[in-house]
Design a protein around this motif. Structure first.
Motif, PDB file in Angstrom:
ATOM      1  N   PRO A 102       0.816  -1.214   0.000  1.00  0.00           N
ATOM      2  CA  PRO A 102       0.000   0.000   0.000  1.00  0.00           C
ATOM      3  C   PRO A 102       0.853   1.270   0.000  1.00  0.00           C
ATOM      4  CG  PRO A 102      -0.783  -1.550   1.668  1.00  0.00           C
ATOM      5  CD  PRO A 102       0.517  -2.088   1.153  1.00  0.00           C
ATOM      6  N   SER A 103       1.946   1.282   0.782  1.00  0.00           N
ATOM      7  CA  SER A 103       2.859   2.438   0.744  1.00  0.00           C
ATOM      8  C   SER A 103       3.909   2.158  -0.317  1.00  0.00           C
ATOM      9  CB  SER A 103       3.576   2.626   2.079  1.00  0.00           C
ATOM     10  OG  SER A 103       2.659   2.817   3.106  1.00  0.00           O
ATOM     11  N   THR A 104       4.004   3.042  -1.309  1.00  0.00           N
ATOM     12  CA  THR A 104       4.952   2.769  -2.394  1.00  0.00           C
ATOM     13  C   THR A 104       6.367   3.239  -2.062  1.00  0.00           C
ATOM     14  OG1 THR A 104       4.250   4.828  -3.397  1.00  0.00           O
ATOM     15  CG2 THR A 104       3.207   2.822  -4.208  1.00  0.00           C
ATOM     16  N   THR A 105       6.466   4.177  -1.114  1.00  0.00           N
ATOM     17  CA  THR A 105       7.798   4.667  -0.704  1.00  0.00           C
ATOM     18  C   THR A 105       7.809   4.950   0.808  1.00  0.00           C
ATOM     19  OG1 THR A 105       7.170   6.967  -1.058  1.00  0.00           O
ATOM     20  CG2 THR A 105       8.280   5.885  -2.874  1.00  0.00           C
ATOM     21  N   VAL A 106       8.997   4.968   1.386  1.00  0.00           N
ATOM     22  CA  VAL A 106       9.168   5.566   2.724  1.00  0.00           C
ATOM     23  C   VAL A 106      10.297   6.589   2.606  1.00  0.00           C
ATOM     24  CG1 VAL A 106       8.344   3.857   4.382  1.00  0.00           C
ATOM     25  CG2 VAL A 106      10.632   3.604   3.421  1.00  0.00           C
ATOM     26  N   ALA A 107      10.379   7.470   3.562  1.00  0.00           N
ATOM     27  CA  ALA A 107      11.398   8.523   3.475  1.00  0.00           C
ATOM     28  C   ALA A 107      12.188   8.612   4.778  1.00  0.00           C
ATOM     29  CB  ALA A 107      10.728   9.855   3.170  1.00  0.00           C
ATOM     30  N   ARG A 108      13.414   9.058   4.646  1.00  0.00           N
ATOM     31  CA  ARG A 108      14.265   9.334   5.799  1.00  0.00           C
ATOM     32  C   ARG A 108      15.016  10.633   5.542  1.00  0.00           C
ATOM     33  NH1 ARG A 108      11.577   5.766   7.456  1.00  0.00           N
ATOM     34  NH2 ARG A 108      12.189   3.823   8.472  1.00  0.00           N
ATOM     35  N   ILE A 109      15.468  11.274   6.619  1.00  0.00           N
ATOM     36  CA  ILE A 109      16.336  12.448   6.491  1.00  0.00           C
ATOM     37  C   ILE A 109      17.671  12.106   7.140  1.00  0.00           C
ATOM     38  CG2 ILE A 109      16.670  14.859   7.207  1.00  0.00           C
ATOM     39  CD1 ILE A 109      13.649  15.217   6.854  1.00  0.00           C
ATOM     40  N   LEU A 153       9.826  -4.415   1.936  1.00  0.00           N
ATOM     41  CA  LEU A 153       9.642  -3.296   2.870  1.00  0.00           C
ATOM     42  C   LEU A 153       8.197  -2.777   2.948  1.00  0.00           C
ATOM     43  CD1 LEU A 153      12.824  -1.342   1.737  1.00  0.00           C
ATOM     44  CD2 LEU A 153      12.554  -2.482   3.945  1.00  0.00           C
ATOM     45  N   PRO A 154       7.168  -3.634   2.848  1.00  0.00           N
ATOM     46  CA  PRO A 154       5.806  -3.080   2.905  1.00  0.00           C
ATOM     47  C   PRO A 154       5.521  -2.375   4.236  1.00  0.00           C
ATOM     48  CG  PRO A 154       5.744  -5.467   3.043  1.00  0.00           C
ATOM     49  CD  PRO A 154       7.149  -5.090   2.705  1.00  0.00           C
ATOM     50  N   PHE A 155       6.276  -2.752   5.285  1.00  0.00           N
ATOM     51  CA  PHE A 155       6.094  -2.095   6.585  1.00  0.00           C
ATOM     52  C   PHE A 155       7.283  -1.187   6.912  1.00  0.00           C
ATOM     53  CE2 PHE A 155       3.489  -5.940   6.823  1.00  0.00           C
ATOM     54  CZ  PHE A 155       2.286  -5.414   7.264  1.00  0.00           C
ATOM     55  N   GLY A 156       8.040  -0.814   5.896  1.00  0.00           N
ATOM     56  CA  GLY A 156       9.229  -0.004   6.134  1.00  0.00           C
ATOM     57  C   GLY A 156      10.334  -0.867   6.713  1.00  0.00           C
ATOM     58  N   GLY A 157      11.304  -0.231   7.360  1.00  0.00           N
ATOM     59  CA  GLY A 157      12.420  -1.002   7.908  1.00  0.00           C
ATOM     60  C   GLY A 157      13.131  -0.231   8.992  1.00  0.00           C
ATOM     61  N   GLY A 158      13.959  -0.945   9.752  1.00  0.00           N
ATOM     62  CA  GLY A 158      14.758  -0.317  10.805  1.00  0.00           C
ATOM     63  C   GLY A 158      13.936   0.024  12.023  1.00  0.00           C
ATOM     64  N   PRO A 159      14.554   0.816  12.942  1.00  0.00           N
ATOM     65  CA  PRO A 159      13.911   1.096  14.229  1.00  0.00           C
ATOM     66  C   PRO A 159      12.597   1.876  14.126  1.00  0.00           C
ATOM     67  CG  PRO A 159      16.061   2.213  14.080  1.00  0.00           C
ATOM     68  CD  PRO A 159      15.900   1.383  12.832  1.00  0.00           C
ATOM     69  N   ARG A 160      12.346   2.561  12.996  1.00  0.00           N
ATOM     70  CA  ARG A 160      11.087   3.310  12.858  1.00  0.00           C
ATOM     71  C   ARG A 160      10.151   2.640  11.855  1.00  0.00           C
ATOM     72  NH1 ARG A 160      10.798   8.549  14.929  1.00  0.00           N
ATOM     73  NH2 ARG A 160       8.616   8.402  14.305  1.00  0.00           N
ATOM     74  N   ASN A 161      10.211   1.301  11.801  1.00  0.00           N
ATOM     75  CA  ASN A 161       9.278   0.631  10.887  1.00  0.00           C
ATOM     76  C   ASN A 161       7.879   0.645  11.491  1.00  0.00           C
ATOM     77  OD1 ASN A 161       9.316  -1.390  12.800  1.00  0.00           O
ATOM     78  ND2 ASN A 161       9.581  -3.041  11.345  1.00  0.00           N
ATOM     79  N   CYS A 162       6.918   0.043  10.790  1.00  0.00           N
ATOM     80  CA  CYS A 162       5.515   0.133  11.203  1.00  0.00           C
ATOM     81  C   CYS A 162       5.285  -0.500  12.581  1.00  0.00           C
ATOM     82  CB  CYS A 162       4.636  -0.565  10.167  1.00  0.00           C
ATOM     83  SG  CYS A 162       2.916  -0.590  10.652  1.00  0.00           S
ATOM     84  N   VAL A 163       4.777   0.311  13.492  1.00  0.00           N
ATOM     85  CA  VAL A 163       4.559  -0.170  14.853  1.00  0.00           C
ATOM     86  C   VAL A 163       3.336  -1.119  14.893  1.00  0.00           C
ATOM     87  CG1 VAL A 163       3.077   1.735  15.625  1.00  0.00           C
ATOM     88  CG2 VAL A 163       4.648   0.684  17.234  1.00  0.00           C
ATOM     89  N   GLY A 164       2.483  -1.028  13.866  1.00  0.00           N
ATOM     90  CA  GLY A 164       1.276  -1.868  13.857  1.00  0.00           C
ATOM     91  C   GLY A 164       1.431  -3.124  13.018  1.00  0.00           C
ATOM     92  N   MET A 165       2.670  -3.448  12.606  1.00  0.00           N
ATOM     93  CA  MET A 165       2.888  -4.562  11.674  1.00  0.00           C
ATOM     94  C   MET A 165       2.304  -5.881  12.175  1.00  0.00           C
ATOM     95  SD  MET A 165       6.436  -6.045  10.085  1.00  0.00           S
ATOM     96  CE  MET A 165       7.110  -6.646  11.607  1.00  0.00           C
TER      97      MET A 165
END
Ligand code: HEM
Length: 163
Positions: A34-41, A100-112
């Motif tokens: 559902p999320s096609t991208t995630v972003a980081r700074i 990565l449908p739920f993102g990745g790393g320490p800030r991935n989807c908390v509701g996964m």
């Protein structure tokens, strides 16, 4: 399902044993995240290996979830629905950070975990009672509304038979 079904009750333990159901949900999320991208700074300057590219502190980076999951080098025959990719014996062969449908790393989807359990529980109950099949109006492949961030189907029409 029938081999592990206990009077129509599906608890957490039983749900965790349904590896093909898990694989079907995982492959669906690979094909249609559902999320096609995630972003980081970037919090600091970061040299990307020997590519000659340095991401500067404060620069925004977009990670293309959808595109990565559709690359032949990571998922052979990427447009095909092949749940077997996610069976326990094949999962270790997946390349890390390509799914990565739920993102990745320490800030991935908390509701996964909750989201996956909910989807699998709902699906398990429905497929125990109904059989779904492609009919004349079923869109194959499914037609997507192309939003910037969220992918949703234009419509989903399928036939349903009571078991
Ligand atoms: C299939 C269902 C879901 C999908 C595909 C999904 C996908 C995502 C993605 C891609 C991110 C960004 C992760 C990152 O930046 O690395 C995210 C973050 C998040 N999701 Fe989900 N999500 C789902 C269900 C849920 C549910 C059920 C909840 C809450 C009950 C939830 C709550 C959150 C929250 C709070 C964040 C922000 C986490 C943070 O920034 O620390 N999600 N989700």
């Amino acid at each position: 399902m029938s081999s592990v079904d206990t009077n129509g009750e599906i608890d957490y333990d039983l749900l965790s044993k349904l590896s093909y159901l898990d694989a079907v949900v995982s492959e669906t999320l690979r094909l249609h995240a559902p999320s096609t991208t995630v972003a980081r700074i970037a919090s600091q300057d970061y040299k990307l290996g020997d590519t000659g590219i340095t991401i500067k502190k404060g620069q925004a980076v977009s990670i293309p979830i959808y595109a990565i999951a559709h690359l032949e080098e990571f998922y052979p025959n990427p447009e095909s629905f092949i749940p077997e990719r996610f069976l326990p014996e094949n999962k270790p062969k997946l390349v890390p950070y390509t799914y990565l449908p739920f993102g990745g790393g320490p800030r991935n989807c908390v509701g996964m975990r909750f989201g996956l359990m909910e989807a699998k529980l709902g699906l398990a109950h429905v497929i125990m009672r109904y059989r779904f099949f492609a009919c004349a109006n079923t869109d194959i492949p499914v037609s997507l509304i192309r939003n910037l961030f969220l992918h949703t189907p234009k419509r989903v029409i399928v036939g349903i038979h009571k078991r």
